[in-house]
Design a protein around this motif. Structure first.
Motif, PDB file in Angstrom:
ATOM      1  N   HIS A 140     -29.851   0.924   3.344  1.00 22.33           N
ATOM      2  CA  HIS A 140     -30.367   2.143   2.782  1.00 22.33           C
ATOM      3  C   HIS A 140     -31.023   1.935   1.423  1.00 22.33           C
ATOM      4  N   GLU A 141     -29.861   1.306   0.703  1.00 25.00           N
ATOM      5  CA  GLU A 141     -29.903   1.090  -0.729  1.00 25.00           C
ATOM      6  C   GLU A 141     -31.114   0.168  -0.918  1.00 25.00           C
ATOM      7  N   VAL A 142     -31.048  -0.983  -0.083  1.00 19.28           N
ATOM      8  CA  VAL A 142     -32.229  -1.820  -0.265  1.00 19.28           C
ATOM      9  C   VAL A 142     -33.498  -1.211  -0.128  1.00 19.28           C
ATOM     10  N   ARG A 143     -33.622  -0.439   0.788  1.00 20.37           N
ATOM     11  CA  ARG A 143     -34.889   0.339   1.030  1.00 20.37           C
ATOM     12  C   ARG A 143     -35.255   0.653  -0.469  1.00 20.37           C
ATOM     13  N   ASP A 144     -34.293   1.541  -0.878  1.00 25.93           N
ATOM     14  CA  ASP A 144     -34.635   2.232  -2.174  1.00 25.93           C
ATOM     15  C   ASP A 144     -35.140   1.170  -3.107  1.00 25.93           C
ATOM     16  N   ILE A 145     -34.454   0.122  -3.158  1.00 26.73           N
ATOM     17  CA  ILE A 145     -34.752  -0.840  -4.139  1.00 26.73           C
ATOM     18  C   ILE A 145     -35.931  -1.533  -3.997  1.00 26.73           C
ATOM     19  N   SER A 196     -33.864  -4.380   8.295  1.00 27.35           N
ATOM     20  CA  SER A 196     -34.148  -2.995   7.385  1.00 27.35           C
ATOM     21  C   SER A 196     -34.532  -3.771   6.225  1.00 27.35           C
ATOM     22  N   ILE A 197     -34.203  -4.825   5.681  1.00 29.57           N
ATOM     23  CA  ILE A 197     -34.719  -5.235   4.451  1.00 29.57           C
ATOM     24  C   ILE A 197     -36.095  -5.453   4.534  1.00 29.57           C
TER      25      ILE A 197
END
Lengths: 595, 147
Positions: A140-145, A196-197
């Protein structure tokens, strides 16, 4: 240099092996058993018999753990409370356990944010899979990132910074977090593209403007951030906000390209920030909250205990923590130098560390919502609004790379410090280490406003120093003249902390804040940068409360510094100098804006 | 007695402990954890439990004699912990008594509590003896785990 910004290398290499687990249980028998079971899963285990100890450990080693497992019943603190705090402050996944499996209890656990609830007696197979929670969060964070990265990359190009490869340019914070995430995920990612990434989405950069719109919308809707209850209560409050907010806010903001998701994650950060601010306010600790993970960094100069949260070289920064190389710790001493400078909270300790990898221990960089809200200092809103204008002062800037100690610019402190500092241009020796929010309320804290002026000053300074600072833009400003930058950064970092930390004593926060500040610093140096930068907000990771401050700070500090920070979280920023923080800050700052 | 015989003894004692309901599957789980690094892991855990549980028993006893008002909430808490602890290595009967005790607590049944507590202490002590014997046998037989 290492890339992982905070990931422990071992972990990344063979995830999930090496997963760093913190087990909290007052029952020694269970503690022994769980430890053995987790070790058998090839995890790295730390045990704790008291909730308080656990929190201390988590704060001391920001980013040092990937996941927490805790019993519901603890003699010194309610397990649910611990759960809340961990979630907010560190944004780590928490698993609850109990011999009691009543639905109501389980529900309570989930409501408080537990990502799982295990019933005792626990079997090993149940523990084997806990890594999924860590992984999920990262994704999820990666997505944000990613979104952020995009923005940053773009900016990078604009700045012509090509030093950073693959998106490092992203706002320091962003990069770090991205890197972190990527690190973990990329491992998987690269292999399986579709993961996801790979679904990279455009990253949203929360620019000052955007953030302002956001805050405005939020306020209109009636989210009374200022009245956020104290930390304990904050949770519930924030929870509600989250539920109510995103869609409405999005509608009000009227930004066509923004998605509800972006707003939601930004909101989350904001909430955390606010509660953190509140917490900080209540928590002022003279010691200056930021604990310096690295002693060298500890700049006791500040009146505060110089706890530089900047985790210099804290490798453990969990994914994403930005590491500030030693110097990045921005410790601000509430040194009131002119009102502007009084906030200089730069964490100066870093100086000692020669190029330490600046790892901003961003409180969970991994976690998009960096609970790290340390920055959040609620500091007088005025401050936040200050200069950053767009930045809502209350907006906690979480820097993923919290490494920056205290940098949390407390709003009160007035980001301006930075300005001053820069103007003086810090000498590395100058560290004002103001640890943790300067316990002393920076006199001129007016942070926000003051910042601006200094901002300009900084700019000029910065310009001298290095042309780099401006890089703040999304890409870690390449630290041009390292030396110069270094100093500048130092200043910045110092000042930033003040901005943020206005007295926030929270250790954990300070760390974050410092990092934030640093970032901000980095970011701010250039007002122009701001625009460019757009605050790389790393969703989740750094909350840049500082945003406001940071922005300003950026001006102060040498862009070069800033850039460094963010980018390199991993191995100590590109900058050689210790303070990489500034760059990181900038990133962080930016990250604030970016939601 | 030769080794083989000892091993048989160990196996049969173990089986009876399970059959008689003294232990449950959690005990197996712990035995599975034993390895070269911790060859006597289960024994260590049990020892730890017994030294720690003495504290529980004391607390509960003290809370129970507090007159005139017994704090049932507190008793329940203690028992909750005790239950959790005993579940750690599969002390089935002990755990059962704990649950029973908690029921009496929630019903405010002092008499029931006292009685149950007596039974609990008995089970607690019995299991201890049996396990001590068992572990001794295991050592003698030279095996560090389930056969």
């Amino acid at each position: 240099m290492m890339e992982n910004n905070g990931f422990s290398s071992p972990r990344n290499d063979s995830f999930p092996a090496g997963l760093r687990v913190l087990v909290v249980d007052d029952d020694p028998t269970w503690l022994k058993i769980l430890e053995k079971m987790l070790k058998k899963c090839s995890y790295e285990v730390t045990t704790c018999g008291l909730a308080r100890d656990a929190l201390n450990l988590l704060r001391e080693r920001k980013g040092g753990y990937d996941i927490v497992i805790s019993d519901v019943y603890m003699p010194d603190m309610d397990g649910f409370k611990l759960l809340e705090q961990v979630g907010l402050e560190m944004d780590l996944p928490v698993i609850m356990m109990s011999v009691d499996g009543e639905t109501s209890r389980v529900m309570k656990g989930v409501q408080h944010g537990a990502c799982d609830y295990l019933l005792k007696p626990i079997r090993m197979k149940e523990l084997r899979n806990i890594w999924q929670h860590v992984f999920r969060k990262k994704i999820h964070e990666v997505r944000d990132i990613e979104t952020l990265e995009r923005v940053e990359s773009f900016q990078m190009t604009r700045n012509g910074s090509d030093q950073y490869e693959d998106g490092h340019v992203l706002c320091g914070e962003d990069l770090t977090s991205i890197k972190k995430r990527k690190h973990i995920e990329s491992k998987h990612d690269e292999k399986d593209t579709g993961d996801s990434i790979s679904t990279k989405k455009a990253r949203v950069v929360w620019s000052v403007d955007l953030h302002q719109k956001f805050v405005k919308a939020v306020n209109q809707i009636g989210f009374d951030t200022t009245s956020l209850p104290s930390f304990d209560g904050a949770m519930t409050g924030s929870v509600c906000l989250a539920e109510v907010g995103p869609k409405k806010i999005l509608d009000m903001m009227n930004v066509p390209w923004l998605t509800r998701e972006n707003v939601a994650s930004h909101l989350q950060k904001y909430r955390l920030y606010l509660s953190r601010l509140q917490k900080e306010n209540d928590f002022k600790n003279p010691a200056g909250g930021i604990k310096q993970s690295d002693s060298p960094l500890r700049d006791s100069a500040g009146s505060f205990g110089s706890q530089n949260s900047i985790n210099l070289q804290h490798n453990d920064v969990s994914n994403g923590s930005y590491r500030f190389s030693g110097s990045s710790l921005v410790v601000h001493n509430g040194d009131p130098r002119s009102h502007d400078s009084d906030r200089k909270r730069l964490v100066s300790t870093p100086v000692e560390e020669p190029k330490r990898t600046l790892t901003v221990n961003v409180p969970n960089p991994c976690i998009p919502r960096s609970s790290q809200m340390e920055f959040g200092h609620p500091l007088a809103p005025p401050q936040s609004e200050v200069d950053f204008g767009a930045l809502d002062s209350t907006f906690p800037t979480k820097y993923p790379w919290c490494g920056i100690p205290e940098i949390q610019l407390k709003k009160e402190h007035n980001p301006l410090h930075l300005n001053d500092e820069f103007s003086h241009l810090p000498l590395p020796g100058q560290k004002q280490l103001t640890q943790a929010d300067y316990p002393q309320p920076a006199p001129a804290i007016s942070s926000a406003p003051s910042l601006t002026p200094s901002h300009n000053e900084y700019r000029s300074n910065v310009n001298h120093a290095s042309s780099t600072a401006i890089a703040v833009d999304s890409s870690p400003i390449q630290t041009k003249t390292n030396v110069a930058n270094h100093q500048a950064i130092e200043l910045i970092s110092k000042s930033t902390p003040s901005l943020e930390n206005q007295g926030f004593n929270m250790n954990s926060i300070t760390e974050f804040e410092s990092s934030r500040k640093n970032i901000n610093l980095g970011m701010l140096p250039f007002t122009t940068l701001e625009e460019d930068l757009q605050v790389c907000w790393v969703p989740g990771d750094c909350y840049m409360n500082l945003g406001l401050q940071n922005i300003e700070v950026l001006e102060y500090f040498d862009p070069g510094l800033i850039t460094d920070v963010p980018v390199n979280l991993n191995d100590g920023l590109r900058f050689d100098y210790e303070f990489n923080d500034p760059t990181e800050y900038s990133l962080i700052d930016q990250s604030l804006f970016i939601a | 007695m030769d080794r083989k015989q000892l091993q048989h003894q160990v196996a049969s004692m173990r089986k009876s402990l399970f059959d008689q309901g003294y232990l449950d599957d959690q005990f197996n789980q712990l035995e599975d954890l034993q390895d070269e690094a911790n060859p006597n892991f289960v024994e260590e855990v049990v020892t730890l439990f017994y030294s720690d549980s003495a504290r529980f028993i004391q607390n509960i006893e003290q809370a129970m004699i507090k007159k005139p008002n017994i704090d049932f909430g507190k008793l329940d808490d203690y028992m909750h912990q005790f239950k959790g602890s005993s579940s750690s290595f599969g002390a089935k009967k002990v755990k059962k008594e704990c649950s029973q005790f908690r029921e009496c607590c929630s019903a405010g049944n002092i008499e029931g509590c006292i009685k149950t507590f007596q039974q609990l202490k008995q089970e607690h002590a019995t299991l201890r003896r049996k396990l001590e014997t068992y572990f001794q046998l295991v050592k003698q037989a030279g095996i560090a785990g389930r056969t």
